[in-house]
Design a protein around this motif. Structure first.
Motif, short mmCIF file in Angstrom:
data_model
loop_
_atom_site.label_atom_id
_atom_site.label_comp_id
_atom_site.label_asym_id
_atom_site.label_seq_id
_atom_site.Cartn_x
_atom_site.Cartn_y
_atom_site.Cartn_z
N ALA A 49 1.05 -0.82 -0.02
CA ALA A 49 0.51 -0.82 0.25
C ALA A 49 0.33 1.21 -0.08
CB ALA A 49 -1.63 0.11 1.16
N PHE A 50 2.18 1.52 0.81
CA PHE A 50 2.60 2.49 0.88
C PHE A 50 3.71 2.48 -0.78
CE2 PHE A 50 6.94 4.17 1.88
CZ PHE A 50 6.78 5.54 2.07
N GLU A 51 4.04 1.14 -1.07
CA GLU A 51 4.62 1.80 -1.99
C GLU A 51 4.11 2.72 -3.56
OE1 GLU A 51 8.01 -2.33 -1.82
OE2 GLU A 51 5.45 -2.69 -2.31
N LYS A 52 2.55 1.63 -3.21
CA LYS A 52 1.80 2.31 -4.81
C LYS A 52 1.29 3.52 -4.64
CE LYS A 52 -2.53 1.17 -7.15
NZ LYS A 52 -4.53 0.18 -6.34
N ALA A 53 1.20 4.10 -3.30
CA ALA A 53 0.52 5.42 -3.11
C ALA A 53 1.69 6.64 -2.67
CB ALA A 53 0.52 6.00 -1.40
N ASN A 54 3.26 5.90 -2.81
CA ASN A 54 4.30 7.39 -3.39
C ASN A 54 5.51 6.12 -4.03
OD1 ASN A 54 3.96 8.80 -0.51
ND2 ASN A 54 3.56 6.63 0.18
N HIS A 55 5.03 5.27 -4.49
CA HIS A 55 5.42 5.31 -6.32
C HIS A 55 7.29 4.95 -5.75
CE1 HIS A 55 2.51 6.91 -8.49
NE2 HIS A 55 2.22 7.59 -7.71
N VAL A 56 7.42 3.72 -5.13
CA VAL A 56 8.57 3.31 -4.24
C VAL A 56 8.39 2.17 -4.07
CG1 VAL A 56 7.66 4.23 -1.49
CG2 VAL A 56 10.69 4.30 -2.80
N LYS A 57 9.40 1.23 -3.86
CA LYS A 57 10.09 0.38 -4.40
C LYS A 57 10.70 0.13 -1.92
CE LYS A 57 10.56 -4.06 -4.41
NZ LYS A 57 8.95 -5.11 -4.54
N GLN A 274 10.96 8.90 6.35
CA GLN A 274 10.18 9.30 7.55
C GLN A 274 8.91 9.32 7.11
OE1 GLN A 274 10.52 11.24 11.00
NE2 GLN A 274 12.32 11.93 10.70
N LYS A 275 8.33 9.56 6.11
CA LYS A 275 6.54 8.77 5.23
C LYS A 275 6.58 8.07 6.09
CE LYS A 275 4.16 10.83 1.95
NZ LYS A 275 4.51 11.88 0.60
N LEU A 276 7.98 6.55 5.66
CA LEU A 276 7.77 5.12 5.70
C LEU A 276 7.51 4.91 7.18
CD1 LEU A 276 7.90 2.15 4.67
CD2 LEU A 276 10.10 1.98 5.01
#
Length: 347
Positions: A49-57, A274-276
């Motif tokens: 969910a975090f990866e999808k929302a923030n375009h991050v791996k 920090q966001k993670l």
């Protein structure tokens, strides 16, 4: 035609550069945490969910708390990780070494009770305690009553049936020894009573000192192990695998054992880190960790289900009487204790 081809060819290197340019690459964050069940649950149920929302791996770096701390310390000037989970005692060490940034204020952080925070740099992600666990099949066969005290480790019934984690490598072992030491009249600044009386009480019952709890399930299944320090969460995990273990809350109290997170100082993605960290404190993150991995949430707003409600209520009950270790005292003296333990107890 030649001009068109020339123009097309001249654009190829630029196109290749654009495709590989770092500005267009998906950022990658590295999260250090325990392997096994925790790693699988976070990789499959929490982080997507975090990866999808923030375009991050987000890539998990698995290891024990000691392993993760050693890796971060070794690369402290050029960190290879961004966020780490550590047992609370080891997190105190990480903070004292300057390895953690101060956590930024966020709505999820504001939801976490003050008792679950460690200074300004770290906060519990999951709640836990270390108590006693026992081989339920063996106890039933022999007609033994379940343990009720840390001193049951010294009961003659359990001669060569106690399995104890090494103080030098395990938080469970350290907790067990410190509670025994308290019962003998010591405290975190005076472990003489524990070291003096161990060889005459619990010591004769110990079949083996193990480096970690990974070996316990095998030793229970072969009936080598009758009783040992463990957490309710570990007990639940073992029971789901068919291992005949049960948790017992010692009358003197269990020991607080939270898993805490911090963002790593000097990492190359401080805002995303920090966001993670903030995301991992949300009910959105902690609900699947509870449901799928029995990770007791630190955020009291995390919803429960029929499957998990009893476990959360039981943990809250354990925590009411749980003992908090003075980690500043422990970490200052632990190297000396480790050396003494290896020389006089595990020799």
């Amino acid at each position: 035609m030649k001009n068109v081809n020339r123009i097309a060819l001249s654009c190829l290197p630029l196109a290749s550069l654009l495709l590989t340019a770092p500005a267009h690459a998906e950022p990658t964050l590295y999260l250090g945490m325990n392997g096994g069940t925790m790693e699988r649950v976070y990789a499959d149920k929490v982080l997507p969910a975090f990866e999808k929302a923030n375009h991050v791996k987000v890539v998990i770096v698995p290891g024990t708390s000691s392993d993760i701390l050693a890796k971060v310390q070794a690369s402290k000037d050029n960190p290879q990780m961004h966020v780490m989970f550590l047992d609370d005692g080891i997190m105190y060490r990480a903070i004292s070494m300057g390895l953690c940034d101060k956590l930024q204020d966020s709505p999820p952080l504001a939801d976490i009770p003050a008792k679950a925070r460690i200074k300004d740099e770290a906060v519990a992600v999951t709640l836990g305690v270390t108590g006693l666990a026992y081989n339920a099949r063996m106890f039933k066969e022999k007609g033994w009553t379940p343990p009720t005290s840390w001193m049951d480790l010294a009961d003659s019934r359990f001669k060569d049936k106690v399995v104890f984690q090494s103080l030098a490598s395990s938080t469970f072992g350290l907790h067990g020894f410190l509670m025994f030491n308290r019962i003998q009249g010591g405290n975190e600044s005076n472990v003489e009573p524990g070291f003096k009386t161990w060889p005459k009480t619990i010591g004769p019952n110990v079949l083996e000192y193990i480096a970690s709890s990974a070996k316990i399930s095998e030793m229970v299944q072969t009936d080598e192990a009758a009783i040992f320090p463990l957490t309710p969460t570990q007990v639940t995990t073992q029971k789901l695998l068919g291992v005949p273990v049960e948790y017992a809350q010692p009358k003197e109290g269990a020991v607080v054992l939270n898993v805490a997170e911090c963002t790593i100082a000097r990492n190359d993605q401080p805002e995303l880190a920090q966001k993670l960290a903030a995301f991992l404190l949300t009910p959105q993150a902690q609900a699947p960790a509870l449901e799928e991995g029995d990770q007791i949430p630190s955020n009291p707003k995390t919803p429960t289900t029929d499957k998990t409600r009893g476990r959360v209520e039981a943990m809250n009950k354990y925590l009411e009487t749980a003992i908090s270790i003075d980690w500043d005292q422990v970490n200052q003296r632990r190297p000396e204790w480790n050396a003494r333990w290896s020389k006089t107890i595990e020799r």
